[in-house]
Design a protein around this motif. Structure first.
Motif, PDB file in Angstrom:
ATOM      1  N   PHE A 140       0.835  -1.197   0.000  1.00  0.00           N
ATOM      2  CA  PHE A 140       0.000   0.000   0.000  1.00  0.00           C
ATOM      3  C   PHE A 140       0.876   1.255   0.000  1.00  0.00           C
ATOM      4  CE2 PHE A 140      -3.281  -2.684   2.455  1.00  0.00           C
ATOM      5  CZ  PHE A 140      -3.872  -3.095   1.274  1.00  0.00           C
ATOM      6  N   GLU A 141       1.976   1.181   0.743  1.00  0.00           N
ATOM      7  CA  GLU A 141       2.920   2.300   0.787  1.00  0.00           C
ATOM      8  C   GLU A 141       3.920   2.111  -0.353  1.00  0.00           C
ATOM      9  OE1 GLU A 141       6.303   4.077   3.815  1.00  0.00           O
ATOM     10  OE2 GLU A 141       4.564   3.032   4.661  1.00  0.00           O
ATOM     11  N   GLN A 142       3.734   2.846  -1.423  1.00  0.00           N
ATOM     12  CA  GLN A 142       4.552   2.693  -2.628  1.00  0.00           C
ATOM     13  C   GLN A 142       5.819   3.550  -2.538  1.00  0.00           C
ATOM     14  OE1 GLN A 142       3.826   1.030  -6.087  1.00  0.00           O
ATOM     15  NE2 GLN A 142       3.196  -0.281  -4.393  1.00  0.00           N
ATOM     16  N   PRO A 143       6.989   2.942  -2.680  1.00  0.00           N
ATOM     17  CA  PRO A 143       8.232   3.721  -2.629  1.00  0.00           C
ATOM     18  C   PRO A 143       8.447   4.483  -3.931  1.00  0.00           C
ATOM     19  CG  PRO A 143       8.731   1.442  -3.119  1.00  0.00           C
ATOM     20  CD  PRO A 143       7.235   1.516  -2.902  1.00  0.00           C
ATOM     21  N   GLY A 144       8.809   5.722  -3.841  1.00  0.00           N
ATOM     22  CA  GLY A 144       9.189   6.482  -5.022  1.00  0.00           C
ATOM     23  C   GLY A 144       8.106   6.593  -6.068  1.00  0.00           C
ATOM     24  N   GLY A 145       6.850   6.686  -5.647  1.00  0.00           N
ATOM     25  CA  GLY A 145       5.779   6.818  -6.619  1.00  0.00           C
ATOM     26  C   GLY A 145       5.192   5.487  -7.010  1.00  0.00           C
ATOM     27  N   SER A 146       4.339   5.503  -8.024  1.00  0.00           N
ATOM     28  CA  SER A 146       3.563   4.324  -8.379  1.00  0.00           C
ATOM     29  C   SER A 146       4.284   3.359  -9.297  1.00  0.00           C
ATOM     30  CB  SER A 146       2.263   4.751  -9.068  1.00  0.00           C
ATOM     31  OG  SER A 146       2.554   5.361 -10.312  1.00  0.00           O
ATOM     32  N   GLY A 147       5.374   3.788  -9.929  1.00  0.00           N
ATOM     33  CA  GLY A 147       6.069   2.915 -10.881  1.00  0.00           C
ATOM     34  C   GLY A 147       5.648   3.168 -12.313  1.00  0.00           C
ATOM     35  N   HIS A 148       4.779   4.161 -12.560  1.00  0.00           N
ATOM     36  CA  HIS A 148       4.302   4.433 -13.914  1.00  0.00           C
ATOM     37  C   HIS A 148       5.394   4.992 -14.825  1.00  0.00           C
ATOM     38  CE1 HIS A 148       0.033   3.569 -13.520  1.00  0.00           C
ATOM     39  NE2 HIS A 148       0.052   4.141 -12.342  1.00  0.00           N
ATOM     40  N   SER A 149       6.446   5.533 -14.225  1.00  0.00           N
ATOM     41  CA  SER A 149       7.443   6.236 -15.037  1.00  0.00           C
ATOM     42  C   SER A 149       8.503   5.316 -15.630  1.00  0.00           C
ATOM     43  CB  SER A 149       8.127   7.306 -14.177  1.00  0.00           C
ATOM     44  OG  SER A 149       8.770   6.700 -13.061  1.00  0.00           O
ATOM     45  N   THR A 150       8.393   4.030 -15.396  1.00  0.00           N
ATOM     46  CA  THR A 150       9.400   3.114 -15.914  1.00  0.00           C
ATOM     47  C   THR A 150       8.744   1.841 -16.397  1.00  0.00           C
ATOM     48  OG1 THR A 150      11.502   2.029 -15.385  1.00  0.00           O
ATOM     49  CG2 THR A 150       9.805   1.999 -13.679  1.00  0.00           C
ATOM     50  N   LYS A 151       9.519   1.040 -17.116  1.00  0.00           N
ATOM     51  CA  LYS A 151       8.985  -0.212 -17.642  1.00  0.00           C
ATOM     52  C   LYS A 151       9.115  -1.329 -16.622  1.00  0.00           C
ATOM     53  CE  LYS A 151       9.661   0.691 -22.578  1.00  0.00           C
ATOM     54  NZ  LYS A 151      10.301   0.217 -23.833  1.00  0.00           N
ATOM     55  N   CYS A 152       8.365  -2.383 -16.848  1.00  0.00           N
ATOM     56  CA  CYS A 152       8.470  -3.592 -16.031  1.00  0.00           C
ATOM     57  C   CYS A 152       9.918  -4.068 -16.041  1.00  0.00           C
ATOM     58  CB  CYS A 152       7.543  -4.661 -16.599  1.00  0.00           C
ATOM     59  SG  CYS A 152       7.617  -6.244 -15.727  1.00  0.00           S
ATOM     60  N   LEU A 153      10.380  -4.556 -14.889  1.00  0.00           N
ATOM     61  CA  LEU A 153      11.799  -4.901 -14.745  1.00  0.00           C
ATOM     62  C   LEU A 153      12.221  -6.047 -15.658  1.00  0.00           C
ATOM     63  CD1 LEU A 153      14.266  -4.039 -13.016  1.00  0.00           C
ATOM     64  CD2 LEU A 153      13.769  -6.004 -11.560  1.00  0.00           C
TER      65      LEU A 153
END
Length: 520
Positions: A489-502
């Motif tokens: 629930f507590e997302q580090p450094g934002g939601s992850g929308h700014s990068t691609k899947c690892l």
């Protein structure tokens, strides 16, 4: 006894822990839970364990704490039968399919073959929900919120381990029905927070709150929320408890509907289920235990403080002994009045040093050593189990200072475990860093697309294929791949929308930071 005979002894038949937690974690764990008298193997049928009084005390402390909060939420207690009909299983086949390999069946009653075999419940949805359909008619009957405390049977085919993987375990399971998705969702999060507090407030175990991916959610659920723990000794994640929003999936299967308050016919109810099990005890042991044995958080310890008399000699006269032990009884009485669970170890035939080791093995949070010198000085001497810190407290102050010291131990245990979890919960931005980070006993936060296929590929790609059979089992590197633990629930450094899947071959944009790791 010959060395050959000694080698054949079971681990629990010799005193003390014989292996290091760091060098042979599985054997260390087995020895701790056996020698501390938490469990005993049930010899008649493999995979079953006897929970001894220490385990049941801790479980009942948790149960009492949780039940008090359920009472405040107006969740009522019920009890449903142990057996599940084949008809119910067929009706709910998609949900029960995941349990099918673990179902235990009853085929005979006495000498008579049953016309239709019945299963021992692995969980209770198929037992409970036909009666929700019967009992619920109007929206005025909602919410219906029931909880039961029981055991379930899941016939594990894999190697069983006390608390963590057993064929029978204790748990609670709540099943509730609501009018709206909003009402159901509110309860899901309330219950999840209570689970988190069981771990953090009672057991001094930090957890991450989050939502399971679609791939890992409970079969038949609309969505699943979870609290996830971490075992520092092997770097694995472990699921602590789950709170599921079932949506209307089961209410449609079992026709659980009520009159629509707007007058537009009937609507299927929104349902939740939530549960935690006696696995919590194993998590507590693995995180806090050390090479001396258990280390128990004071809030759940059966004995919070043990008093060990010292300095009593053969030359001590009966009159002196009577006065001395009277002082010890007075100390114990003061502590009991202060709400401390205390025990006097005045057993004959055991040295103080032997008693120290025995109580350290059992994880008692605080040991008081009291001898004639202490009596003369008007103090008690103490030793903390969690860090071996020693000190003295004036006898006149023990009613206030011992409870404060126990709370300090509780906080210190949590802070130490929390620091370890935070240190080993790391963000990873490059695929080539994944395996090295896992081998350093970390759980990973990675940008992830949330696709089921991608999740399966990640597990496959992180599974070791090389042959390690030549390496002793206790020293082999882990071969298991990593799986998703939760979407925090507590997302580090934002939601992850700014990068691609690892995963390099994926190419899709990441939707969330997701916690992955090797796990139980």
């Amino acid at each position: 006894m010959s060395q050959k005979q000694a080698d054949k002894k079971r681990p629990d038949e010799s005193f003390g822990i014989t292996v290091s937690k760091d060098e042979n974690f599985p054997q260390w764990y087995q020895e701790v839970v056996l020698k501390s008298e938490m469990v005993e193997y049930y010899q008649e049928i493999s995979g079953f364990f006897i929970l001894r009084p220490l385990s049941m005390f801790i479980w009942n402390q948790i149960k009492q704490w949780f039940q008090e909060r359920l009472d405040e939420m107006d969740v009522e207690e019920a009890s449903f039968p142990t057996f599940l009909s084949a008809k119910s299983i067929e009706k709910e086949k998609d949900h029960v399919e995941g349990f099918a390999p673990e179902l235990a069946w009853v085929t005979k009653a006495g000498s008579k073959e049953l016309e239709t075999p019945i299963a021992v419940r692995p969980t209770s949805e198929a037992i409970i929900y036909p009666y929700y359909s019967k009992w619920l008619r109007s929206h005025r009957d909602l919410p219906l919120r029931l909880n039961q405390w029981n055991s379930v049977i899941r016939w594990e085919a894999k190697q069983t381990t006390p608390f963590l993987r057993t064929r029978e375990f204790l748990w609670q399971e709540g099943h509730t029905a609501h009018l709206t998705e909003e009402d159901a969702g509110k309860e899901v999060r309330e219950i999840l927070e209570l689970y988190a507090q069981i771990y953090e407030h009672l057991l001094a175990v930090p957890v991450v709150r989050g939502r399971k991916t679609e791939h890992e959610k409970f079969a038949g659920a609309y969505y699943t929320t979870t609290v996830e723990g971490y075992i520092p000794a092997n770097g694995r994640g472990i699921q602590g408890a789950t709170s599921h929003c079932l949506g209307q999936n089961f209410s449609k299967i079992f026709d659980i509907s009520v009159e629509d308050p707007t007058g537009n016919g009937h609507i299927h109810v929104w349902q939740n289920s939530w549960a935690f099990s006696s696995r919590v005890l194993g998590v507590m042991v693995m995180i806090h235990g050390d090479d001396k044995g258990l280390v128990l958080p004071p809030r759940v310890a059966q004995i919070q403080t043990v008093i060990v008399p010292v300095g009593v000699k053969k030359s001590t006269s009966p009159e002196e002994k009577q006065i001395f032990f009277g002082q010890i009884e007075g100390i114990a009485k003061k502590l009991k009045l202060a709400g401390v669970r205390v025990w006097i170890d005045d057993r004959d035939g055991y040295t103080p040093a032997w008693k120290f080791n025995a109580w350290e093995l059992k994880g008692v949070p605080l040991r008081i050593e009291f001898g004639p010198r202490d009596a003369a000085g008007g103090v008690i001497s103490y030793c903390r189990r969690d860090n071996s810190e020693k000190g003295t407290i004036p006898i006149d102050n023990i009613s206030a200072e011992i409870p404060e010291l126990l709370e300090a131990i509780q906080k210190s245990m949590y802070d130490r475990a929390d620091a370890s979890y935070r240190q080993h919960r790391i963000q990873v931005w490059k695929w080539e860093d994944v395996l090295p980070a896992l081998d350093e006993k970390n759980v990973l936060l990675i940008p992830f697309c949330l696709e089921k296929h991608c999740e399966e590929k990640i597990k496959e790609l992180t599974t070791r294929q090389d042959d390690t059979s030549h390496i002793p089992e206790e020293r082999r590197p882990p071969t298991m791949g990593m799986k998703s633990l939760c979407i925090p629930f507590e997302q580090p450094g934002g939601s992850g929308h700014s990068t691609k899947c690892l995963r390099p071959e994926c190419g899709k944009m990441a939707l969330k930071w997701t916690m992955f790791g090797r796990s139980y």
